[in-house]
Write an enzyme that holds these catalytic residues in place. Structure first.
Site, mmCIF file in Angstrom:
data_model
loop_
_atom_site.group_PDB
_atom_site.id
_atom_site.type_symbol
_atom_site.label_atom_id
_atom_site.label_comp_id
_atom_site.label_asym_id
_atom_site.label_seq_id
_atom_site.Cartn_x
_atom_site.Cartn_y
_atom_site.Cartn_z
ATOM 1 N N LYS A 90 0.819 6.235 -7.966
ATOM 2 C CA LYS A 90 0.037 5.269 -7.464
ATOM 3 C C LYS A 90 -1.463 5.597 -7.414
ATOM 4 O O LYS A 90 -1.402 7.044 -7.912
ATOM 5 C CB LYS A 90 0.498 5.215 -5.842
ATOM 6 N N SER A 148 0.289 -1.983 0.024
ATOM 7 C CA SER A 148 -0.460 -1.960 -1.397
ATOM 8 C C SER A 148 0.027 -1.280 -2.417
ATOM 9 O O SER A 148 -0.464 -0.653 -3.487
ATOM 10 C CB SER A 148 -2.066 -1.242 -0.857
ATOM 11 N N SER A 163 1.851 0.373 3.908
ATOM 12 C CA SER A 163 1.974 -0.134 2.257
ATOM 13 C C SER A 163 3.168 0.633 1.530
ATOM 14 O O SER A 163 3.018 0.483 0.061
ATOM 15 C CB SER A 163 0.369 0.623 1.627
#
EC number: 6.3.5.7
Lengths: 95, 481, 487
Positions: C80, C155, C179
């Site tokens: 990420k 997310s 997330s």
């Protein structure tokens, strides 16, 4: 509770955010809605409850007072939008 | 009402840089005077993703200071974020202690013309220093430069209650506090380099009143003189404001060194809202009994206690004792020498006189002294015995100070020894009296003023090396006194 | 025939160990798959082909020399874009960090490099991890490989999508309110949010410091466990990092659920849940019972206050964490700013997207003079009540089972203008962050339309091994992870 445009502008100033008039309008509406939603917390009696500020209460970690190498200034300033020598440059600070 | 009808009320906030190797939350050096940003890393630059890790020594020093000032050292204290935007504040917040500081409620005793006074210390808390913004020539017009070497340097803030009543008390408090911190080895007491800083909260109220007036915070007081001048100026200013029917606004005012005035720093409209909240990246700070006890055991004797002991143990006057104990190395050296000198007052005279003169003139630190306490003791004994005169003794000390050679050698080499052999002196005295029979008659007839003439003649004959005591003693004897 | 990229991490690791496959082959396969499907999925913000292949070659050399750095040495991974990578641009999905090249590696990135895993690139995310759909990314939304018109969740949506689309074998995400778990549920992948303090946050760009926690995302429970063990290390650079042993999650992984007591919180099966999700969850619970677990009806009475508590606390912390983005030391600086004040307001005004601004505003307001007690402090107290709910329940049960999300993946654009309904996506996931507990999402079925559904497991602090064991017991009965997304 409803947030006034003045309040929105004041908060934006505290947060150093430039907002367009449209954004001010939008945030006034949306933040008011969020604040109404969070108002449900007021229905709880928390007078006798201790606040939780940390997810775990592991005791504080300490480090020895020993020097570790600093970054070479060229690395520390590599991302700087403006610099003079090894200093960061900003528009004049008026006291 | 005239100024004299008003009472000045002062509280001091002292920021003392702790004498650690590394910064409070990262391993960068705290050394002063490096090139801009040469002592920085991702943590003190406020890079994304960085986290603070507390320097253990910072805690030890705060605990030590708290104990020395008789504070309550909290077993749990809390870190908070103070949020505001400024170019020298890399994270956009300062990590500090807010509603739960590490130490609370201590006191500091100072001397005032009206005797001892106890000043209450409200709190001691820890925080990180900000960086430095430079506005000088190196920056082109319309530009400021940011140097973050200082960002993250550990600071200890010591806040007094508004117990001080005039500028002199404030100066005295600041001096005494500085001596204590330097004694504790937690701070270098350097106002000029800003490692020992002071802000003053000043207000005035009608004499006899019990409610304080609106206070102003004075900044940029980087010398004892400025502190005194700024407080006196500000008190007078506030009285003028009140006298002319105005009201004093609570504000931060800057001491303008050149103009000798205080001037308002921040305009009202950006009044600050720091939005303090507990720092989630740092757990509450726990101080164990073990740490508290170990620090208590390692507490040194503090200036005031030492001063009292010097007066009792060595029978010194308060004046001598205070000067001798103002700095730890001097006090320690005095005690070392006292072991070799029976008369501590005489020793003190040498310290306050010749030694301090030499130290000042040669700019030598005590740590670099070339002679030993034993040697100084030997010198003073020689002077005591009369082997050398007091004046000659000073020369000898000067020579010891520069070379560290044995006093005896110096005396011998310079031929500073006095003639104290009775036979030798007596011979000269007899000779002089015989040569000046006429004068002797006048003397015996009552003209005592010629006595000095005899002394002069004897000393001249002995090239000034006659032991003055012995010379007098023999002259008087021979003249039938 | 299944291609290299269909292998699980552990399957690939076995082939790397037997020298049947080289890390360079696996990494090239991964890079080819990215080139092939990412124009549609848009999971990657940036691919580091050269860096990945260099690491792969080094890995093969180690395997050759018989000295691999870890069991996963050579397995290509995605990150990420919230993890700082030295020398590789890191933006956290925000314009304000566009072009920012970190001078240091996050601790977990260092751990992965020290374990020999090639890192193929940085994955898309909601800006500063603020979002549940990846639509607040300043660059572009990521699409769900199971239905390109839908969100992969957020997310960590880029990480989930890349894993589900077989672009990488596994990835790291972060979880502040769900997330990791919610995108895993939306993409038929496994996501573990470890106990707060279990995995270092050093070098992970902060959203809400007291809630953030990095964790593994993969296709199987075994992969998730193996990756978790690589990153679950105490870190002297993170004061909130727990000083506990790295757990062994693989040894007991196959031990099953017999005799375990699983709590089913009635508050988590409330109205507003999609009927297909509800049905699938009921069926999954019955299966767990068949496998020998005991289901216990439990109550977490303060659940309904979690959402408000979460948004006040996370936004307050965020308003402070995002103050450092000021255009002075790195990142965007507004060109046309006149004077210092404008430098701040314009840089931040132009650099932050709508969602980040909204949360900064909310948090600033909640902390400001006169409102702190009413909002921030009260929320901290309610947080205590929510923690206590869990403490009580965990005296009766070994783990808690619930849906991960009340709905399956929704259409892109469906909720962007309605923050409140977007926030509602996280109702089941965020209490776990408030309590600092470990949480896991494991695939448990599909809707008629073929959209993945996830089951959430919550555990006691540092009890991740048990959650993985339960998830594995369930996974073993299915082949969900064999089902590839139709992209």
């Amino acid at each position: 509770m409803a947030l006034t445009l003045e309040q929105v502008r004041h908060v934006a100033t505290l947060a150093r955010l430039s907002l367009t008039p449209q954004e001010e309008e939008r945030y006034a509406t949306q933040l008011s809605a969020v604040l109404d939603a969070v108002a449900e917390l007021e229905s709880l009696d928390v007078s006798q409850v201790e606040p939780t500020s940390h997810a775990t209460l592991a005791s504080s970690l300490l480090r020895e007072d020993v020097l570790r190498p600093s970054l070479p200034p060229e690395a520390g300033l590599a991302n700087a939008p403006a610099k003079v020598g090894s200093a960061f440059a900003v528009p004049k600070i008026l006291e | 009402m005239p100024l004299s009808d008003f009472q000045t009320v002062i509280g001091l906030e002292v920021h003392a840089q702790l004498l650690t190797q590394s910064k409070i939350f990262c391993g960068c050096s705290t050394a002063f005077g490096a090139e801009p940003n040469h002592h920085t890393c991702p943590v003190c630059l406020g890079m994304p993703g960085v986290l603070p890790v507390l320097n253990q020594r910072v805690v030890e020093y705060a605990v030590r200071t708290g104990l020395a000032l008789g504070c309550t050292v909290k077993s749990t204290s809390v870190w908070s974020r103070k949020n505001y935007f400024y170019p020298d504040l890399p994270k956009g917040y300062q990590i500090t202690q807010y509603d739960q500081p590490i130490c609370e409620w201590g006191e500091l005793v100072i001397d005032t013309p009206s005797g001892e006074k106890t000043v209450r210390v409200r709190r001691i808390h820890l925080e990180e220093d900000a960086g430095k913004s430079v506005h000088d020539a190196s920056a082109s017009a319309g530009q400021s430069l940011v140097d973050l070497n200082r960002a993250g340097v550990p600071l200890m803030e010591i806040v007094s209650e508004p117990d001080l009543r005039d500028a002199d008390e404030a100066v005295e408090y600041l001096k005494v506090l500085r001596d204590v911190l330097v004694y504790l080895g937690v701070n270098d007491g350097n106002l000029e380099e800003g490692s020992f800083r002071c802000d003053a909260n000043v207000s005035v109220m009608p004499k006899g009143s019990t409610t304080y007036g609106q206070r102003c915070e004075l900044k940029n007081l980087n010398s004892f003189r400025f502190l005194k001048q700024a407080i006196e100026y500000e008190a007078a200013r506030q009285v003028d404001v009140l006298e002319s029917g105005g009201k004093v606004d609570q504000e931060t005012r800057l001491w303008d060194v050149n103009k000798g005035v205080t001037r308002s720093m921040r305009s009202k409209e950006d009044a600050h809202d720091y939005r303090y909240f507990p720092e989630p990246d740092l757990q509450p700070l726990l101080v164990s009994d073990t740490l508290r006890d170990s620090q208590r055991q390692s507490l040194p004797e503090l200036p005031r206690a030492k001063r009292t002991r010097f007066m009792g143990e060595y029978g010194l006057p308060a004046y001598d004792a205070r000067i001798l104990t103002a700095e730890r190395p001097l006090a320690d050296f005095f005690e070392a020498c006292a072991k070799h000198v029976p008369d501590a007052k005489k020793l003190s005279n040498w310290f306050l006189g010749e030694l301090s003169r030499l130290l000042k003139e040669e700019g030598t630190p005590l740590s670099a002294l070339r002679f030993t306490p034993a040697q100084l003791g030997e010198l003073l004994a020689t002077v005591e015995k009369g082997t050398v005169s007091a004046n000659a003794g000073k020369d000898v000390l000067g020579e010891m100070f520069r070379t560290g050679r044995q006093p005896a050698d110096i005396i011998a080499e310079k031929g500073l020894a006095q003639v104290s052999d009775v036979g030798a002196v007596e011979a000269v005295v007899d000779d002089i009296l015989a040569k000046n029979a006429g004068e002797v008659e006048k003397y015996k007839a009552g003209k005592k003023s010629v006595y000095g003439f005899f002394v002069g003649q004897v000393m001249k004959a002995m090239k000034g090396k006659g032991n003055p005591g012995l010379v007098n003693e023999l002259l008087k004897k021979k003249l039938g006194e | 025939m299944s291609s290299l990229t269909d292998l699980s991490m552990l399957e690939l690791a076995a082939k790397l160990a037997s020298r049947e496959v080289s890390s360079v082959e696996a990494t090239r396969a991964s890079l080819q798959r990215i080139a092939q499907v990412d124009p549609k999925v848009r999971a990657f913000l940036r691919v580091d082909e050269a860096g990945a292949l260099k690491a792969a070659e080094a890995s093969d050399a180690r395997r050759q020399a018989g000295s691999p750095l870890s069991a996963l040495d050579g397995v290509p991974l995605g990150l990420k874009d919230i993890f700082l990578t030295e020398g590789v641009e890191t933006t956290c999905g925000s314009r304000i960090l566009e072009g920012f090249v970190p001078p240091y590696d996050a601790t977990v990135v260092r751990l992965l490099k020290e374990a020999g895993l090639p890192l193929v690139g940085k994955l898309n995310m909601d800006e500063f991890a603020m979002g549940s759909s990846n639509e607040s990314s300043a660059y572009f939304p990521t699409h769900n490989p199971w239905d390109l018109t839908r969100t992969p969740g957020g997310s960590s949506g880029g990480s989930a999508a890349a894993v589900a689309a077989r672009e990488v074998f596994g990835a790291l995400g972060t979880d502040t309110g769900g997330s990791i778990r919610q995108p895993a549920a939306f993409t038929n992948t496994v996501g573990l949010k470890p106990t707060y303090g279990r995995v270092s946050r050093y070098g992970v760009i902060a959203f809400a410091s007291s809630l953030d926690q990095p964790g593994p995302m993969a296709r199987t429970v075994g992969d998730t466990a193996a990756l978790f063990q690589l990153i679950a290390r105490h870190d002297p650079l993170d004061s909130t990092s727990a000083n506990v042993e790295t757990p062994d999650c693989l040894t007991g992984l196959e031990d099953g659920v017999r005799g375990l007591r699983l709590g089913v919180p009635r508050e988590y099966f409330a109205d507003g849940m999609d009927p297909e999700v509800a049905g699938t969850l009921r069926a999954s619970l019955e299966e767990l019972e068949k496998l020998g677990a005991t289901l216990v009806d439990v109550s977490l009475p303060h659940t309904k206050y979690a959402l408000a508590t979460y948004y006040l606390l996370s936004s307050s912390e965020a308003s402070s964490n995002l103050a450092r983005y000021d255009g002075i030391r790195y990142g965007l600086r507004a060109k046309d700013a006149r004077g210092l004040k404008e430098l701040y307001t314009q840089t931040r005004g132009q650099g932050f997207g709508a969602e980040a601004k909204r949360r900064i505003m909310l948090g600033t307001y909640a902390l400001s003079a006169g409102y702190y007690d009413a909002y921030y402090l009260r929320a901290q107290k309610v947080r205590t009540l929510i923690r206590e709910d869990f403490t009580k329940v965990f005296q009766q049960v070994d783990a808690i089972v619930s849906p991960t999300s009340p709905v399956p993946a929704f259409k892109l654009g469906a909720k962007v203008d309605d923050p409140l309904s977007m926030y509602l996506m996280d109702v089941y996931t965020l209490p776990c962050n408030l309590a600092g507990l470990p949480g896991l999402s494991v695939p448990c079925g599909f809707t008629q339309a073929g959209l993945p559904i996830g089951m959430q497991l919550l555990g006691r602090p540092f009890d991740e091994a048990r959650l993985l064991r339960i998830a594995r017991a369930f996974e073993r009965e299915h082949d969900f992870f064999r089902r590839a997304a139709p992209v």
